[in-house]
Design a protein around this motif. Structure first.
Motif, PDB file in Angstrom:
ATOM      1  N   GLY A 142      23.580  52.752  41.062  1.00  8.93           N
ATOM      2  CA  GLY A 142      23.859  53.429  39.796  1.00  8.93           C
ATOM      3  C   GLY A 142      25.289  53.351  39.316  1.00  8.93           C
ATOM      4  N   GLY A 143      26.141  52.585  39.986  1.00  5.11           N
ATOM      5  CA  GLY A 143      27.520  52.441  39.548  1.00  5.11           C
ATOM      6  C   GLY A 143      27.663  51.404  38.450  1.00  5.11           C
ATOM      7  N   ASP A 144      28.881  51.299  37.905  1.00  6.33           N
ATOM      8  CA  ASP A 144      29.117  50.286  36.878  1.00  6.33           C
ATOM      9  C   ASP A 144      30.412  49.544  37.172  1.00  6.33           C
ATOM     10  OD1 ASP A 144      31.073  52.082  36.108  1.00  6.33           O
ATOM     11  OD2 ASP A 144      30.217  52.515  34.151  1.00  6.33           O
ATOM     12  N   MET A 145      30.733  48.583  36.282  1.00  2.00           N
ATOM     13  CA  MET A 145      31.795  47.623  36.557  1.00  2.00           C
ATOM     14  C   MET A 145      32.783  47.520  35.396  1.00  2.00           C
ATOM     15  SD  MET A 145      30.823  46.466  39.506  1.00  2.00           S
ATOM     16  CE  MET A 145      32.030  45.149  39.615  1.00  2.00           C
ATOM     17  N   HIS A 146      34.029  47.182  35.724  1.00  2.00           N
ATOM     18  CA  HIS A 146      34.957  46.620  34.755  1.00  2.00           C
ATOM     19  C   HIS A 146      34.595  45.148  34.626  1.00  2.00           C
ATOM     20  CE1 HIS A 146      37.657  50.042  34.389  1.00  2.00           C
ATOM     21  NE2 HIS A 146      37.848  50.079  35.692  1.00  2.00           N
ATOM     22  N   GLN A 147      34.145  44.726  33.461  1.00  5.76           N
ATOM     23  CA  GLN A 147      33.786  43.315  33.304  1.00  5.76           C
ATOM     24  C   GLN A 147      35.007  42.407  33.193  1.00  5.76           C
ATOM     25  OE1 GLN A 147      30.490  42.240  30.659  1.00  5.76           O
ATOM     26  NE2 GLN A 147      30.118  44.438  30.347  1.00  5.76           N
ATOM     27  N   LYS A 148      36.105  42.964  32.665  1.00  2.10           N
ATOM     28  CA  LYS A 148      37.349  42.198  32.550  1.00  2.10           C
ATOM     29  C   LYS A 148      38.463  43.029  33.166  1.00  2.10           C
ATOM     30  CE  LYS A 148      36.145  39.575  28.375  1.00  2.10           C
ATOM     31  NZ  LYS A 148      36.592  39.207  26.998  1.00  2.10           N
ATOM     32  N   LEU A 149      38.528  42.994  34.468  1.00  2.00           N
ATOM     33  CA  LEU A 149      39.522  43.767  35.197  1.00  2.00           C
ATOM     34  C   LEU A 149      40.930  43.460  34.704  1.00  2.00           C
ATOM     35  CD1 LEU A 149      39.137  45.754  37.602  1.00  2.00           C
ATOM     36  CD2 LEU A 149      39.692  43.859  39.117  1.00  2.00           C
ATOM     37  N   TYR A 150      41.145  42.213  34.351  1.00  2.00           N
ATOM     38  CA  TYR A 150      42.454  41.716  33.950  1.00  2.00           C
ATOM     39  C   TYR A 150      42.879  42.216  32.578  1.00  2.00           C
ATOM     40  CZ  TYR A 150      38.886  38.471  32.290  1.00  2.00           C
ATOM     41  OH  TYR A 150      37.744  37.940  31.762  1.00  2.00           O
ATOM     42  N   GLU A 151      41.999  42.897  31.846  1.00  2.00           N
ATOM     43  CA  GLU A 151      42.356  43.458  30.544  1.00  2.00           C
ATOM     44  C   GLU A 151      42.475  44.974  30.572  1.00  2.00           C
ATOM     45  OE1 GLU A 151      39.742  42.066  27.501  1.00  2.00           O
ATOM     46  OE2 GLU A 151      40.446  39.978  27.624  1.00  2.00           O
ATOM     47  N   VAL A 152      42.314  45.576  31.745  1.00  2.00           N
ATOM     48  CA  VAL A 152      42.400  47.038  31.870  1.00  2.00           C
ATOM     49  C   VAL A 152      43.862  47.420  32.077  1.00  2.00           C
ATOM     50  CG1 VAL A 152      41.676  49.066  33.180  1.00  2.00           C
ATOM     51  CG2 VAL A 152      40.082  47.150  32.853  1.00  2.00           C
ATOM     52  N   ASP A 153      44.352  48.329  31.259  1.00  2.00           N
ATOM     53  CA  ASP A 153      45.745  48.758  31.354  1.00  2.00           C
ATOM     54  C   ASP A 153      46.054  49.286  32.753  1.00  2.00           C
ATOM     55  OD1 ASP A 153      46.228  48.134  28.721  1.00  2.00           O
ATOM     56  OD2 ASP A 153      45.993  50.190  27.971  1.00  2.00           O
ATOM     57  N   GLY A 154      47.161  48.821  33.306  1.00  2.41           N
ATOM     58  CA  GLY A 154      47.611  49.293  34.605  1.00  2.41           C
ATOM     59  C   GLY A 154      47.046  48.538  35.786  1.00  2.41           C
ATOM     60  N   ASN A 208      46.027  44.838  37.774  1.00  2.00           N
ATOM     61  CA  ASN A 208      46.505  43.461  37.894  1.00  2.00           C
ATOM     62  C   ASN A 208      45.391  42.462  37.603  1.00  2.00           C
ATOM     63  OD1 ASN A 208      48.998  44.489  38.724  1.00  2.00           O
ATOM     64  ND2 ASN A 208      48.405  44.447  40.884  1.00  2.00           N
ATOM     65  N   ASP A 209      45.778  41.225  37.447  1.00  6.26           N
ATOM     66  CA  ASP A 209      44.818  40.130  37.316  1.00  6.26           C
ATOM     67  C   ASP A 209      44.473  39.659  38.732  1.00  6.26           C
ATOM     68  OD1 ASP A 209      43.349  37.860  36.810  1.00  6.26           O
ATOM     69  OD2 ASP A 209      44.691  37.111  35.241  1.00  6.26           O
ATOM     70  N   HIS A 210      43.231  39.891  39.146  1.00  3.85           N
ATOM     71  CA  HIS A 210      42.814  39.579  40.515  1.00  3.85           C
ATOM     72  C   HIS A 210      42.128  38.220  40.627  1.00  3.85           C
ATOM     73  CE1 HIS A 210      43.449  43.582  42.516  1.00  3.85           C
ATOM     74  NE2 HIS A 210      43.575  43.920  41.248  1.00  3.85           N
ATOM     75  N   ARG A 211      42.185  37.423  39.570  1.00  8.78           N
ATOM     76  CA  ARG A 211      41.525  36.124  39.594  1.00  8.78           C
ATOM     77  C   ARG A 211      42.375  35.084  40.310  1.00  8.78           C
ATOM     78  NH1 ARG A 211      40.542  35.469  33.268  1.00  8.78           N
ATOM     79  NH2 ARG A 211      42.696  36.248  33.367  1.00  8.78           N
ATOM     80  N   GLU A 212      41.683  34.079  40.846  1.00  9.13           N
ATOM     81  CA  GLU A 212      42.354  32.939  41.455  1.00  9.13           C
ATOM     82  C   GLU A 212      42.725  31.920  40.385  1.00  9.13           C
ATOM     83  OE1 GLU A 212      38.057  31.572  41.178  1.00  9.13           O
ATOM     84  OE2 GLU A 212      39.197  33.446  41.274  1.00  9.13           O
TER      85      GLU A 212
END
Length: 268
Positions: free
Chosen positions: A135-147, A149-153
């Motif tokens: 029942g949880g949810d996700m940040h689809q674009k973590l890298y656009e959330v204020d505060g 970091n960009d966790h992509r490779e």
């Protein structure tokens, strides 16, 4: 006629069997079901388990039969994102691949495995599936959330660079994972554009990245081993003592499960 069988032959004990769900991949006009070797290797080498690969393209009709055959469940990473409609959001990353057959197989798989008391280990997408299944949810674009970091490779670099340790995760004090690792922080790789926003029912965080992103989760009220990690401990696990500890702990839980259901592991 002579018989060389003296009756003293040592048979290897039956190893725990672990279910791994495969994913869709198209190659030259053909549909494949695939599983990357890097995920299987530490399961065999350090967990001491036998992988049972389940295709996800035929639905869940045989799900309970699969689960009756195994002593644990291991849901891995993949190049696809979970369909966001499954956690009540519109798709904000239409350029990213999806694998809806895997979604429709893995979410009920996770819930059924937990109900059976089976050990469960999820990596990257697998951790996210555990969260969504409950029942949880996700940040689809973590890298656009204020505060955050960009966790992509950097996917233009060789795999060894993509999977290099890039940041630390801080383990929640006084938890079994912190005790297992034997330290407050461990270095990890980072290859994800999405991350947990809201935890699913019963889930608690076991580790956070430096920016607060949840990097490991478990179900403290479940008696069996449950663990999801956002990083990739399977990558060159033999060279990483933290990864070895994770797979050994999962393997020990699967052996315990096998013994509970089958008595002493019998020779085959």
């Amino acid at each position: 006629m002579s018989n060389n069988n003296t009756g003293n032959t040592q048979h290897p004990k039956r190893k725990p069997v672990v279910l791994m769900s495969m994913g869709a991949q198209e190659r030259k006009g053909h549909d494949y079901q695939v599983m990357t070797k890097k995920y299987m290797s530490p399961l065999v080498e350090f967990a001491g388990c036998v992988p049972l690969l389940a295709p996800t393209c035929f639905g869940t009709a045989d799900l309970e039969q699969y689960l009756s055959m195994v002593d644990g469940v291991y849901v891995t990473g993949a190049g696809s994102n979970i369909d966001p409609t499954l956690y009540g959001q519109e798709n904000l990353t239409p350029d990213k691949a999806q694998d809806q057959d895997r979604d429709q197989f893995d979410l009920p798989l996770i819930r059924a495995a937990l109900a059976r008391g089976l050990p469960l280990f999820g990596i990257c997408r697998g951790m996210q599936e555990l969260n969504v299944a409950l029942g949880g949810d996700m940040h689809q674009k973590l890298y656009e959330v204020d505060g955050l970091n960009d966790h992509r490779e950097d996917d233009t670099t060789p795999p060894a660079e993509q999977y290099a340790d890039i940041h630390a995760v801080r383990l929640v004090p006084n938890t079994w994972l912190a005790e297992l690792m034997g330290q407050e922080e461990i270095p990890v790789n980072s290859l994800h554009g999405q991350g947990i926003k809201t935890l699913g029912k019963g889930l608690q965080a076991l580790a956070h990245a430096e920016d607060g992103v949840i990097e490991a989760i478990h179900l403290p009220d479940q008696q069996q081993f449950t663990l999801g990690v956002q990083w990739h401990p399977e990558w060159q696990a033999a060279q990483n003592p933290h990864s070895v500890k994770l797979f050994q702990a999962f393997g020990a839980a699967c052996r315990k499960q096998a013994e509970l259901h089958n008595g002493e592991l019998k020779p085959v």
